[in-house]
Design a protein around this motif. Sequence first.
Motif, PDB file in Angstrom:
ATOM      1  N   ALA A 134       0.812  -1.218   0.000  1.00  0.00           N
ATOM      2  CA  ALA A 134       0.000   0.000   0.000  1.00  0.00           C
ATOM      3  C   ALA A 134       0.845   1.267   0.000  1.00  0.00           C
ATOM      4  N   ASP A 135       2.151   1.129   0.173  1.00  0.00           N
ATOM      5  CA  ASP A 135       3.049   2.283   0.201  1.00  0.00           C
ATOM      6  C   ASP A 135       3.742   2.525  -1.130  1.00  0.00           C
ATOM      7  N   GLY A 136       3.317   1.807  -2.171  1.00  0.00           N
ATOM      8  CA  GLY A 136       3.916   1.997  -3.487  1.00  0.00           C
ATOM      9  C   GLY A 136       5.247   1.287  -3.656  1.00  0.00           C
ATOM     10  N   ILE A 137       5.499   0.295  -2.804  1.00  0.00           N
ATOM     11  CA  ILE A 137       6.774  -0.431  -2.842  1.00  0.00           C
ATOM     12  C   ILE A 137       6.507  -1.888  -3.194  1.00  0.00           C
ATOM     13  N   ARG A 138       7.257  -2.397  -4.165  1.00  0.00           N
ATOM     14  CA  ARG A 138       7.153  -3.807  -4.532  1.00  0.00           C
ATOM     15  C   ARG A 138       8.396  -4.551  -4.056  1.00  0.00           C
ATOM     16  N   VAL A 139       8.191  -5.774  -3.588  1.00  0.00           N
ATOM     17  CA  VAL A 139       9.297  -6.593  -3.086  1.00  0.00           C
ATOM     18  C   VAL A 139       9.180  -7.983  -3.701  1.00  0.00           C
ATOM     19  N   ASN A 140      10.207  -8.379  -4.436  1.00  0.00           N
ATOM     20  CA  ASN A 140      10.228  -9.681  -5.101  1.00  0.00           C
ATOM     21  C   ASN A 140      11.590 -10.335  -4.933  1.00  0.00           C
ATOM     22  N   ALA A 141      11.676 -11.556  -5.401  1.00  0.00           N
ATOM     23  CA  ALA A 141      12.955 -12.280  -5.382  1.00  0.00           C
ATOM     24  C   ALA A 141      13.120 -13.037  -6.679  1.00  0.00           C
ATOM     25  N   VAL A 142      14.366 -13.320  -7.025  1.00  0.00           N
ATOM     26  CA  VAL A 142      14.667 -14.294  -8.069  1.00  0.00           C
ATOM     27  C   VAL A 142      15.284 -15.505  -7.386  1.00  0.00           C
ATOM     28  N   ALA A 143      15.026 -16.681  -7.958  1.00  0.00           N
ATOM     29  CA  ALA A 143      15.539 -17.933  -7.403  1.00  0.00           C
ATOM     30  C   ALA A 143      16.357 -18.632  -8.477  1.00  0.00           C
ATOM     31  N   PRO A 144      17.640 -18.281  -8.598  1.00  0.00           N
ATOM     32  CA  PRO A 144      18.459 -18.864  -9.662  1.00  0.00           C
ATOM     33  C   PRO A 144      18.782 -20.335  -9.406  1.00  0.00           C
ATOM     34  N   GLY A 145      19.059 -21.029 -10.499  1.00  0.00           N
ATOM     35  CA  GLY A 145      19.677 -22.335 -10.408  1.00  0.00           C
ATOM     36  C   GLY A 145      21.186 -22.153 -10.418  1.00  0.00           C
TER      37      GLY A 145
ATOM     38  N   GLY B  23       5.756  -9.845  -4.263  1.00  0.00           N
ATOM     39  CA  GLY B  23       5.675 -10.999  -3.363  1.00  0.00           C
ATOM     40  C   GLY B  23       6.036 -12.332  -3.989  1.00  0.00           C
ATOM     41  N   ILE B  24       6.654 -12.338  -5.154  1.00  0.00           N
ATOM     42  CA  ILE B  24       6.978 -13.607  -5.798  1.00  0.00           C
ATOM     43  C   ILE B  24       8.457 -13.955  -5.632  1.00  0.00           C
ATOM     44  N   ALA B  25       8.753 -15.238  -5.763  1.00  0.00           N
ATOM     45  CA  ALA B  25      10.129 -15.731  -5.891  1.00  0.00           C
ATOM     46  C   ALA B  25      10.197 -16.402  -7.257  1.00  0.00           C
ATOM     47  N   LEU B  26      10.757 -15.693  -8.220  1.00  0.00           N
ATOM     48  CA  LEU B  26      10.730 -16.113  -9.619  1.00  0.00           C
ATOM     49  C   LEU B  26      11.866 -17.099  -9.911  1.00  0.00           C
ATOM     50  N   PRO B  27      11.564 -18.355 -10.236  1.00  0.00           N
ATOM     51  CA  PRO B  27      12.633 -19.277 -10.604  1.00  0.00           C
ATOM     52  C   PRO B  27      13.270 -18.864 -11.921  1.00  0.00           C
ATOM     53  N   VAL B  28      14.581 -18.773 -11.929  1.00  0.00           N
ATOM     54  CA  VAL B  28      15.347 -18.550 -13.158  1.00  0.00           C
ATOM     55  C   VAL B  28      16.415 -19.640 -13.126  1.00  0.00           C
ATOM     56  N   ASP B  29      15.985 -20.860 -13.426  1.00  0.00           N
ATOM     57  CA  ASP B  29      16.761 -22.034 -13.001  1.00  0.00           C
ATOM     58  C   ASP B  29      16.854 -23.154 -14.017  1.00  0.00           C
ATOM     59  N   GLY B  30      16.556 -22.866 -15.281  1.00  0.00           N
ATOM     60  CA  GLY B  30      16.669 -23.902 -16.293  1.00  0.00           C
ATOM     61  C   GLY B  30      15.801 -25.120 -16.044  1.00  0.00           C
ATOM     62  N   GLY B  31      14.725 -24.926 -15.285  1.00  0.00           N
ATOM     63  CA  GLY B  31      13.799 -26.018 -15.013  1.00  0.00           C
ATOM     64  C   GLY B  31      14.102 -26.817 -13.754  1.00  0.00           C
ATOM     65  N   TYR B  32      15.107 -26.397 -12.977  1.00  0.00           N
ATOM     66  CA  TYR B  32      15.537 -27.171 -11.806  1.00  0.00           C
ATOM     67  C   TYR B  32      14.397 -27.459 -10.838  1.00  0.00           C
ATOM     68  N   THR B  33      13.603 -26.434 -10.508  1.00  0.00           N
ATOM     69  CA  THR B  33      12.561 -26.612  -9.497  1.00  0.00           C
ATOM     70  C   THR B  33      11.268 -27.208 -10.053  1.00  0.00           C
ATOM     71  N   THR B  34      11.222 -27.507 -11.353  1.00  0.00           N
ATOM     72  CA  THR B  34      10.029 -28.142 -11.916  1.00  0.00           C
ATOM     73  C   THR B  34      10.127 -29.661 -11.934  1.00  0.00           C
TER      74      THR B  34
END
Length: 249
Positions: free
Chosen positions: A175-186, A237-248
């Motif tokens: 609600a304060d105009g701030i976004r917080v996310n993560a990337v989850a690399p392989g 609020g997401i943790a985006l996998p960027v992992d070549g399919g590792y977590t799938t």
Amino acid sequence: MSPEFDGRTALITGGGTGIGRATALALAALGCLVTVTGRTEATLRETVDEIEAAGGRARLFVADVTDEESVRAAVGDTGRLDFGVNSAGDSGGDDLKPLADYPTEKFDRLVDIDLRGLFLSMKYELRQMREQGFGSIVNVGSGAGLVGVPGVAGYVAAKHGAVGLTRAAALDYAADGIRVNAVAPGLVETPLVATGRSPELMAARIAAHPIGRIAQASEIADAVVWLCSDRSSYVTGIALPVDGGYTTR
């Protein structure tokens, strides 16, 4: 050089090497003024020199994410803060141990750097962004923050905690105009990954990624830049996998 981020500022912890350096280069190439922080001035200087040689703008601030006063000073030194990219971290190495045999001192070190250090970085970044009424934070996590990995309990625990911090902060500040996310690399080709690992171990690690190769740090940086940018304006609020399919698997 693209003007997409002209007038914007970014603070990147762990900006002297690996994903942090690649992200600093990517943001600077889009016109952002980048401040890189870390414990080693020489590697930070290399990042700044590379950015400036390409026509970008960058500065450095020596800071340790495990030291609260150091973190507070680094964030305060930036002034306006559009983007916070938290890339500082430690993997704990390849001495795999089941949890009952896992060294307590290693567990404590990884939690101190990868979780508490992230908490401190976010704490002061969010205070600055709350005063401004805008900002985007991207935390560099790991696929080990989304799935279990045997033999590395401390790293898995710290990285799962990083995802939790990301989600909690996203809700606290949406609600304060701030976004917080993560990337989850392989697996990513960085000095931290490559140092001291045998070809056989690296081959086994790569084989665990369905895409069949190791990632380049610039590929992770591309995802970080997208999450910083207005192109992801409805994402938080997401943790985006960027992992070549590792977590799938």
